[in-house]
Design a protein around this motif. Structure first.
Motif, PDB file in Angstrom:
ATOM      1  N   ASN A 211      -4.975   5.768  -0.714  1.00 51.15           N
ATOM      2  CA  ASN A 211      -3.768   5.053  -0.306  1.00 51.15           C
ATOM      3  C   ASN A 211      -3.440   3.893  -1.230  1.00 51.15           C
ATOM      4  OD1 ASN A 211      -3.124   6.628   1.972  1.00 51.15           O
ATOM      5  ND2 ASN A 211      -4.702   5.595   3.167  1.00 51.15           N
TER       6      ASN A 211
ATOM      7  N   ASP B 251       4.619  11.538  -4.215  1.00 50.35           N
ATOM      8  CA  ASP B 251       4.994  10.581  -3.179  1.00 50.35           C
ATOM      9  C   ASP B 251       6.394  10.033  -3.438  1.00 50.35           C
ATOM     10  OD1 ASP B 251       2.517  10.752  -1.859  1.00 50.35           O
ATOM     11  OD2 ASP B 251       1.639   9.200  -3.133  1.00 50.35           O
TER      12      ASP B 251
ATOM     13  N   LEU C 219       5.737   4.371   1.834  1.00 51.91           N
ATOM     14  CA  LEU C 219       6.292   5.617   2.366  1.00 51.91           C
ATOM     15  C   LEU C 219       6.961   5.428   3.719  1.00 51.91           C
ATOM     16  CD1 LEU C 219       3.468   8.147   1.380  1.00 51.91           C
ATOM     17  CD2 LEU C 219       5.549   7.545   0.140  1.00 51.91           C
ATOM     18  N   ARG C 220       6.586   4.391   4.445  1.00 48.63           N
ATOM     19  CA  ARG C 220       7.225   4.124   5.742  1.00 48.63           C
ATOM     20  C   ARG C 220       8.586   3.446   5.593  1.00 48.63           C
ATOM     21  NH1 ARG C 220       1.897   2.554   7.472  1.00 48.63           N
ATOM     22  NH2 ARG C 220       2.441   0.373   7.020  1.00 48.63           N
TER      23      ARG C 220
ATOM     24  N   PRO D  93       0.877   3.874   2.157  1.00 52.74           N
ATOM     25  CA  PRO D  93       1.494   4.151   3.464  1.00 52.74           C
ATOM     26  C   PRO D  93       2.656   3.209   3.778  1.00 52.74           C
ATOM     27  CG  PRO D  93      -0.894   4.202   3.641  1.00 52.74           C
ATOM     28  CD  PRO D  93      -0.583   3.658   2.280  1.00 52.74           C
TER      29      PRO D  93
ATOM     30  N   THR E  96       0.839  -1.191   0.000  1.00 47.49           N
ATOM     31  CA  THR E  96       0.000   0.000   0.000  1.00 47.49           C
ATOM     32  C   THR E  96       0.871   1.237   0.000  1.00 47.49           C
ATOM     33  OG1 THR E  96      -0.091   0.191   2.405  1.00 47.49           O
ATOM     34  CG2 THR E  96      -1.752  -1.235   1.345  1.00 47.49           C
TER      35      THR E  96
END
Length: 524
Positions: free
Chosen positions: A383, A390, A340-341, A337, A335
């Motif tokens: 998301n 991003d 991006l983590r 998120p 996903t």
């Protein structure tokens, strides 16, 4: 030769672009990172501050254009935005000061124009560099090899070349379930009009770096034909691929700067993969793109099929490169998120196997995006679209990013100098030295085969780099078409969608050896 050197520099001044500038800034940052990561961090902060300010300016422009002139000075939304812009300017100034203190020579590292001497110093033995500049009515090819410059006139300009590129692409891209007839004559003409004029200077070269312009950015040069051919015998056609390992760069300065930082990545882990996405539902897409105006966007997103070979492609890549099962985000875990983590600057190769979409395909989506799964229970697709913005926020130190997705290289057939913008530009900004991208929609099964063959070639013949390994995989498909493989794979739709942009990774003196073809099942 001195006059040609001056012409070469002047030609670059006409080809400047956002892509060129951002790659120049990113490579300067990566170069400093190899010396001192703290300096690189200061440069990245400056780049992020500049990009944030640019976004605010674009937002204000859009808001001002939608606000009546009589209320511009009193509009509260504009006032708030102006406050944010002032704060962003302050952060930008502080970041600029920090960079000047950490790296006083940073400005000299950000090259946008280079001399022929710089190119000659960066070239490997048996490698040539071709810059193609187009004007309104004609253009020029400047070929650098062996300390000499050869020049040839292109008999047509941007308009004529755009028509030629579109004709070639129309014979490659699928619009129905039937393969189109490849335009042999157009591919032959494009070669004669560009590289054909400097062919004598290319004799003996085994690798070619191409810096095209305008519409030429939307076509892999591997599909050009150096001699006569027929559309019913494409397996034996004289593709340019047969002569050279081919790499593409947006500008000569990008080639020089990327070649300088080749092999300087501090990343310790070999590979990280993303893919095997879970298709979105119509309820989810309609929640994000409601109403009649955005109905087509919602329908397109909901209609994106599962990619059964994406998981197999990633598994093969992981095993070939010796990565662990923890080095991937698959299925429901894949996903926005989650991406991006991730701390991705410790991986030398990043590999996305999924769908990619361009704004031209999604009327209500302003940015190109990589499609991911949606978090469980999510009502919208916010998301599930990893946008170019991003990607620009990621911190990479990658030798290669593989975008194994449809049309990830840019908008096909566009004439602007930013044909490599969007996803490609964003990954360079984030810290990629090279990209492996596609120029049209790809076949799921054949793509998995090509990627696996390419990565296996990089593993067994590392001196060839990604460009040489891709060439071997493509030549193997052509050699096996009609024998070990279905005859139809000789069509460029199957073997030619991928192109290497940036540094091809080959080592000086590398010689491409033809790989042995392997069998795979017929395409879906």
């Amino acid at each position: 030769q001195p006059l040609l050197a001056e012409i070469y520099i002047a030609a670059q001044l006409t080809q400047g672009s956002i892509t060129t500038q951002q790659i120049a800034e990113a490579t300067a940052r990566l170069r400093e990172n190899a010396r001192d990561p703290k300096v690189a961090a200061a440069i990245r902060t400056r780049q992020d501050a500049n990009e944030a300010l640019r976004r605010l300016y674009r937002q204000r422009d859009r808001l001002r254009s939608a606000t009546p002139a009589a209320t511009v000075k009193t509009d509260p939304a504009l006032a708030v935005l102006d406050q944010r812009i002032n704060a962003a300017r302050t952060r930008q100034a502080a970041a600029e000061t920090a960079v000047q203190a950490a790296s006083p020579n940073y400005g000299q590292l950000v090259q946008q124009v280079v001399t022929p001497k710089d190119i000659f110093a960066a070239l490997h033995p048996h490698e040539a560099f071709a810059e193609i500049t187009l004007g309104a009515r004609h253009g020029w090819v400047l070929l650098l090899r062996g300390r000499r410059i050869a020049v040839s006139e292109v008999p047509t300009g941007v308009t004529g070349m755009t028509a030629l590129v579109r004709q070639i692409r129309s014979g490659i891209e699928l619009t129905t379930t039937t393969l189109p007839v490849f335009h042999v004559a157009a591919a032959r003409t494009l070669y004669k009009d560009t590289l054909g004029g400097v062919a004598p200077a290319l004799k003996g070269a085994t690798a070619l770096v191409v810096s095209p312009s305008g519409p030429l950015l939307s076509l892999p040069f591997e599909v050009l034909l150096t001699g006569p051919a027929t559309d019913d015998n494409l397996a034996n056609a004289p593709w340019l691929l047969r002569k050279f390992i081919i790499t593409h760069v947006p500008a000569p300065a990008n080639f020089v700067s990327l070649r300088k930082i080749a092999g300087t990545s501090r990343a310790k882990q070999p590979w990280f993969g993303f893919g095997d996405f879970v298709p979105l539902t119509l309820a989810q897409t309609q929640a994000s793109f409601p109403g009649q105006a955005c109905g087509d966007t919602a329908q397109l997103l909901a209609g994106l099929p599962a990619l059964p070979y994406a998981g197999k492609e990633l598994t093969a890549a992981r095993e070939l490169l010796g990565a662990s099962k923890s080095d991937e985000l698959l299925g429901t875990a894949f996903t926005v998120p989650a991406v991006l983590r991730m701390q991705l600057n410790n991986y030398r190769i990043l590999h996305f196997a999924t769908h990619a979409l361009l704004p031209a395909e999604l009327r209500c989506q302003s940015q190109p995006a990589i499609v991911t799964s949606d978090p469980s229970g999510a009502r919208s697709v916010k998301n599930a679209l990893l946008t170019a913005s991003d990607v620009m926020g990621l911190h990479l130190d990658a030798d290669l990013v593989i975008l194994s997705a449809c049309n990830s290289g840019g908008a096909g057939g566009r004439t602007g100098g930013e044909s490599l913008s969007g996803l490609a530009r964003a990954f360079f900004f984030a810290g990629a030295r090279a990209l492996m991208v596609t120029h049209w929609s790809v076949n799921d099964q054949v793509t998995a085969y090509l990627i696996a063959q390419t990565l296996d070639g990089m593993r067994t013949h590392p001196a060839l780099g990604v460009a040489g390994a891709l060439r071997n995989a493509q030549l193997a498909m052509l050699a096996a078409a009609g024998h070990e493989l279905p005859a139809e794979v000789a069509h460029p739709f199957f073997w030619a969608p991928f192109a290497v942009i940036g540094d091809g990774g080959e080592r000086p003196g590398a010689v491409a050896a033809r790989a042995a073809p392997e069998r795979f099942a017929a395409a879906r």
